[in-house]
Design a protein around this motif. Structure first.
Motif, PDB file in Angstrom:
ATOM      1  N   TRP A 292       0.691  -1.209   0.046  1.00 54.50           N
ATOM      2  CA  TRP A 292      -0.133  -0.159   0.210  1.00 54.50           C
ATOM      3  C   TRP A 292       0.839   1.228  -0.144  1.00 54.50           C
ATOM      4  N   LEU A 293       2.113   1.099  -0.080  1.00 55.17           N
ATOM      5  CA  LEU A 293       3.049   2.290   0.023  1.00 55.17           C
ATOM      6  C   LEU A 293       3.097   3.288  -1.227  1.00 55.17           C
ATOM      7  N   HIS A 294       2.669   2.878  -2.412  1.00 57.83           N
ATOM      8  CA  HIS A 294       2.783   3.593  -3.701  1.00 57.83           C
ATOM      9  C   HIS A 294       1.841   4.549  -3.857  1.00 57.83           C
ATOM     10  N   ARG A 295       2.091   5.837  -3.982  1.00 62.39           N
ATOM     11  CA  ARG A 295       1.049   6.928  -4.269  1.00 62.39           C
ATOM     12  C   ARG A 295       0.379   6.405  -5.869  1.00 62.39           C
ATOM     13  N   ARG A 296      -0.768   5.777  -5.601  1.00 61.60           N
ATOM     14  CA  ARG A 296      -1.279   5.046  -6.780  1.00 61.60           C
ATOM     15  C   ARG A 296      -2.174   6.072  -7.515  1.00 61.60           C
ATOM     16  N   TRP A 297      -2.821   7.127  -6.597  1.00 62.43           N
ATOM     17  CA  TRP A 297      -3.778   7.924  -7.438  1.00 62.43           C
ATOM     18  C   TRP A 297      -3.305   9.284  -7.451  1.00 62.43           C
ATOM     19  N   PRO A 298      -3.819  10.373  -8.459  1.00 63.42           N
ATOM     20  CA  PRO A 298      -3.298  11.702  -8.612  1.00 63.42           C
ATOM     21  C   PRO A 298      -3.365  12.291  -7.440  1.00 63.42           C
ATOM     22  N   LYS A 299      -2.470  13.218  -7.292  1.00 59.43           N
ATOM     23  CA  LYS A 299      -2.561  14.290  -5.979  1.00 59.43           C
ATOM     24  C   LYS A 299      -3.779  14.764  -5.940  1.00 59.43           C
TER      25      LYS A 299
END
Length: 307
Positions: A292-299
């Motif tokens: 779950w550590l990825h910034r998967r969605w746009p800011k």
């Protein structure tokens, strides 16, 4: 003559060697332990240290965005399980040779018949998965079971760490295709020879295509679908599960049917939408085994939700 950048010098001659030294020492220590002991120690370190790191906040935000129905207690448990799995995976890099050896029986393989045409070299195939369990298992099995295979990987920014990692990943053969132009050439050559290309598709790609993921748009790398469409290749979902210390189950599902209607871009979008939906289902079933550590969605998505 331009003066050397002090920051660049510090990175090349201090930070990179130090990081590589720490990584090498980590592997050397865990290599001294039996494989299951190493996994258990790594898991203990992960679940006791990881949740206290600032990085855990990102995992919590991702959980709030993806599954807002969860309670704070449930999110905390999932984050702890994630760190346990990550600690185990980090320790298991010292034992990839053992884990990938079929004689050791540490990877239970289900559904290999779905990929037989590809592993035997009769038809090209693209196998996709995500950062589940120990994701290196995908490459290990692909290398062991396929006549010709290439795994697309993201090399660390530190080239010294990358060299160590490449040696570890290559213990059972198979080609490694780093993301980028050279890696793309390797992947295309593999598919042209009716080989298997394996890749993880769950990281954000800023210039990717917009595809739904947990009811929010996520910029998604389209390369897996692009290659499948270009070569009329099998497109296999491959599920990885941790079933014990350094023990895994790998399930190869039947190939997704390649769409025939619409433009090429529309067909690629359809395939990646199906692929993301499959990953989402797996994550919902075993959320503690996904990274779950990825910034998967746009800011913007995080800001709109106040995260």
């Amino acid at each position: 003559m331009a003066q050397p950048d002090p920051k660049d010098l510090m990175k090349r001659y201090v930070r990179w060697p130090l990081e590589a030294g720490v990584f090498w020492l980590w592997l050397a220590i865990f290599a001294l332990l039996p494989v299951e002991t190493a996994s258990n120690v790594g898991g203990w370190l992960g679940r006791h240290v990881g949740p206290h790191l600032r990085l855990s906040r990102r995992a919590t935000r991702n959980l709030r965005l993806a599954m807002p129905e969860l309670s704070a207690e449930q999110r905390s448990r999932i984050v702890r399980e994630m760190w346990d799995n990550l600690g185990r995976t980090a320790a298991e890099y010292a034992h990839l040779r053992t884990i990938g050896d079929p004689a050791e029986g540490r990877v239970e393989c289900i559904g290999l018949e779905n990929a037989r045409a590809t592993t035997s070299g009769q038809k090209p195939g693209v196998a996709f998965s995500a950062h589940f369990a120990n994701w290196e298992v995908l490459h290990l099995v692909a290398a062991e079971r396929s006549r010709r295979s290439a795994s697309i990987v993201r090399d660390p920014n530190n080239p010294l760490v990358s060299q160590i990692l490449t040696i570890r990943r290559s213990v059972h053969g198979g080609q490694l295709a780093p993301k980028g132009t050279n890696g793309a050439r390797t992947a295309l050559a593999t598919l042209g020879a009716n080989g298997l290309v394996a890749m993880l598709i769950d990281q954000r790609m800023s210039d990717g295509i917009a595809v739904p993921f947990f009811a929010h748009t996520a910029m998604t790398a389209p390369a897996a679908a692009q290659m499948a469409v270009r070569f009329d290749a099998h497109f296999f979902p491959v599920r990885l599960e941790r079933i014990g210390p350094a023990r895994f189950r790998m399930t190869v599902l039947p190939s997704l049917e390649l769409p025939t209607e619409g433009s090429r871009a529309e067909r690629i979008g359809t395939l990646m939408t199906q692929a993301n939906a499959i990953l989402e289902q797996w994550i919902r079933e075993q959320p503690g085994q996904w990274l779950w550590l990825h910034r998967r969605w746009p800011k913007e998505t995080y800001r709109e939700l106040g995260l």
